[in-house]
Design an enzyme around this catalytic site. Structure first.
Site, PDB file in Angstrom:
ATOM      1  N   HIS A   7       8.604 -11.909  -5.663  1.00 32.73           N
ATOM      2  CA  HIS A   7       8.220 -10.608  -5.109  1.00 32.73           C
ATOM      3  C   HIS A   7       8.550  -9.398  -5.703  1.00 32.73           C
ATOM      4  O   HIS A   7       9.787  -9.233  -6.401  1.00 32.73           O
ATOM      5  CB  HIS A   7       9.203 -10.785  -3.633  1.00 32.73           C
ATOM      6  CG  HIS A   7       8.807  -9.488  -2.719  1.00 32.73           C
ATOM      7  ND1 HIS A   7       9.986  -8.915  -2.318  1.00 32.73           N
ATOM      8  CD2 HIS A   7       7.902  -8.986  -2.131  1.00 32.73           C
ATOM      9  CE1 HIS A   7       9.470  -7.738  -1.502  1.00 32.73           C
ATOM     10  NE2 HIS A   7       8.303  -7.818  -1.396  1.00 32.73           N
TER      11      HIS A   7
ATOM     12  N   GLU B 180       3.866 -11.040  -6.757  1.00 32.12           N
ATOM     13  CA  GLU B 180       3.293  -9.888  -5.869  1.00 32.12           C
ATOM     14  C   GLU B 180       3.859  -8.785  -6.403  1.00 32.12           C
ATOM     15  O   GLU B 180       5.185  -8.664  -6.875  1.00 32.12           O
ATOM     16  CB  GLU B 180       3.618 -10.365  -4.447  1.00 32.12           C
ATOM     17  CG  GLU B 180       3.339  -9.299  -3.446  1.00 32.12           C
ATOM     18  CD  GLU B 180       4.236  -8.019  -3.329  1.00 32.12           C
ATOM     19  OE1 GLU B 180       4.023  -7.196  -2.403  1.00 32.12           O
ATOM     20  OE2 GLU B 180       5.427  -8.048  -3.818  1.00 32.12           O
TER      21      GLU B 180
ATOM     22  N   ASP C 125       3.515  -3.981  -5.780  1.00 33.19           N
ATOM     23  CA  ASP C 125       2.980  -3.137  -4.941  1.00 33.19           C
ATOM     24  C   ASP C 125       2.356  -2.091  -5.573  1.00 33.19           C
ATOM     25  O   ASP C 125       2.489  -1.665  -6.759  1.00 33.19           O
ATOM     26  CB  ASP C 125       3.940  -2.432  -3.927  1.00 33.19           C
ATOM     27  CG  ASP C 125       4.814  -3.142  -3.270  1.00 33.19           C
ATOM     28  OD1 ASP C 125       4.451  -4.073  -2.419  1.00 33.19           O
ATOM     29  OD2 ASP C 125       6.141  -3.590  -3.618  1.00 33.19           O
TER      30      ASP C 125
ATOM     31  N   HIS D 272       6.234   1.176  -4.995  1.00 33.74           N
ATOM     32  CA  HIS D 272       6.295   0.592  -3.405  1.00 33.74           C
ATOM     33  C   HIS D 272       6.411   1.830  -2.502  1.00 33.74           C
ATOM     34  O   HIS D 272       5.640   1.571  -1.507  1.00 33.74           O
ATOM     35  CB  HIS D 272       7.837  -0.053  -3.319  1.00 33.74           C
ATOM     36  CG  HIS D 272       7.783  -0.820  -1.827  1.00 33.74           C
ATOM     37  ND1 HIS D 272       8.364  -0.162  -0.760  1.00 33.74           N
ATOM     38  CD2 HIS D 272       7.562  -2.003  -1.268  1.00 33.74           C
ATOM     39  CE1 HIS D 272       8.256  -0.611   0.446  1.00 33.74           C
ATOM     40  NE2 HIS D 272       7.903  -1.837   0.041  1.00 33.74           N
TER      41      HIS D 272
ATOM     42  N   GLU E 144      -0.504  -5.867  -3.847  1.00 34.46           N
ATOM     43  CA  GLU E 144      -0.438  -5.446  -2.748  1.00 34.46           C
ATOM     44  C   GLU E 144      -0.920  -3.854  -2.597  1.00 34.46           C
ATOM     45  O   GLU E 144      -0.444  -3.180  -3.780  1.00 34.46           O
ATOM     46  CB  GLU E 144       1.206  -5.297  -1.945  1.00 34.46           C
ATOM     47  CG  GLU E 144       0.753  -4.725  -0.536  1.00 34.46           C
ATOM     48  CD  GLU E 144       2.279  -4.697   0.140  1.00 34.46           C
ATOM     49  OE1 GLU E 144       3.066  -5.377  -0.196  1.00 34.46           O
ATOM     50  OE2 GLU E 144       2.350  -3.787   0.942  1.00 34.46           O
TER      51      GLU E 144
HETATM   52  O1  G3P Z   1       3.377  -8.648   0.235  1.00 33.25           O
HETATM   53  C1  G3P Z   1       4.428  -8.917   0.787  1.00 33.25           C
HETATM   54  C2  G3P Z   1       5.547  -7.904   1.007  1.00 33.25           C
HETATM   55  O2  G3P Z   1       5.466  -7.463  -0.419  1.00 33.25           O
HETATM   56  C3  G3P Z   1       5.336  -6.651   2.040  1.00 33.25           C
HETATM   57  O3  G3P Z   1       6.340  -6.080   2.317  1.00 33.25           O
HETATM   58  O4  G3P Z   1       7.386  -3.978   1.972  1.00 33.25           O
HETATM   59  O5  G3P Z   1       8.158  -5.702   0.504  1.00 33.25           O
HETATM   60  O6  G3P Z   1       5.857  -4.516   0.197  1.00 33.25           O
HETATM   61  P1  G3P Z   1       6.970  -5.075   1.202  1.00 33.25           P
HETATM   62 MG    MG Z   2       4.784  -5.800  -1.161  1.00 34.41          MG
END
Ligand code: G3P
Ligand code: MG
Length: 247
Positions: A15, A42, A44, A57, A117
């Site tokens: 993450h 993953e 952002d 993010h 993302e």
């Molecule tokens: O993609 C899963 C997760 O990353 C979504 O929430 O706020 O951590 O980007 P966030």
């Molecule tokens: Mg995310």
């Protein structure tokens, strides 16, 4: 029957890179995930004032850079003046906000797959989707597994589909909405990415029985991951992917 357009994704995805071990959404965090033995990450993405896709993010700069301002009104060259690693640990001093293209280069060097993302700033849902898809069309290397794009914003997924129809899409949700099946069908998604704490065995079965992959975020404890996998969840997204790799 599982839809086949989606690329093969491992059960554990880092993450924001590996945000438990390195400053989130930095090249160091992506490299750390690889060092830990993770196969996919993953992270952002959003666009700067000058339309460049960066790995970031928040809409606001403050939490990560310590400087007030909005990403959407700041140019790339100014954003990349900020040092964003030292708060996490001296060894990360010197990290800068990466562009998506810089991140892709790190993925390519290490053979890492990615769930990208898209987190559009307000009013930029479609523009952000188009911009990310355009970068992926141009810069995603053939040697890597095809990426997955995900977003909480339906319009963003629609825009990525217009520009890069062959890249698999996943709809992000916190709670699974009543109309999830219609949404996934309309957006031609392969998968739902849902917040783990709202999932139940029945909800997982319903999504999987309908032929969609279900991936859960953010899962940092082994026992929780085990429970989710028992229910049929396909993958978990974790700040501490190394804790879950034994699964
Ligand atoms: O993609 C899963 C997760 O990353 C979504 O929430 O706020 O951590 O980007 P966030
Ligand atoms: Mg995310």
């Amino acid at each position: 029957m599982m839809k086949t357009k989606s690329t093969t994704v491992p059960k554990v995805i880092g993450h924001r890179g590996a945000a438990g071990h390195a400053p989130e959404n930095t090249l160091a965090s992506i490299k750390k995930a690889h060092d830990l033995g993770v196969g996919w990450v993953e992270f952002d993405t959003k666009i700067t004032e000058d339309g460049v896709v960066i790995v970031f993010h928040d809409d606001k700069l403050e939490r990560i850079t310590g400087v007030s301002g909005e990403v959407t009104t700041t140019a790339l060259k100014d954003i990349q003046t900020f040092e964003i690693g030292a708060w996490f640990g001296e060894e990360f001093s010197g990290e800068r906000v990466p562009t998506l293209e810089q991140a892709i280069q790190v993925l390519a060097d290490r053979g890492l797959g990615a769930n990208i993302e898209i987190k559009p700033s307000p009013g930029l849902a479609r523009k952000s989707g188009r911009a990310v898809a355009a970068v992926l069309n141009k810069a995603w290397p053939d040697i890597l597994p095809k990426p997955i794009v995900s977003s909480f914003e339906a319009q963003t997924l629609e825009a990525t589909r217009e520009v890069a129809p062959d890249i698999a899409r996943a709809l992000l949700v916190f709670k699974i909405p009543r109309n999830w099946k219609d949404l996934l069908k309309r957006l031609d998604c392969d998968a739902l990415h849902a917040q783990a704490k709202h999932l139940t065995a029945n909800k997982v079965s319903a999504v999987r029985d309908a032929g969609y992959a279900l991936r859960a975020f953010t899962v940092n404890e082994l026992a929780e991951a085990e429970k989710l996998f028992d229910w049929g969840v396909d993958a978990v997204i974790s700040d501490y992917p190394d804790r879950l790799l034994p699964l």
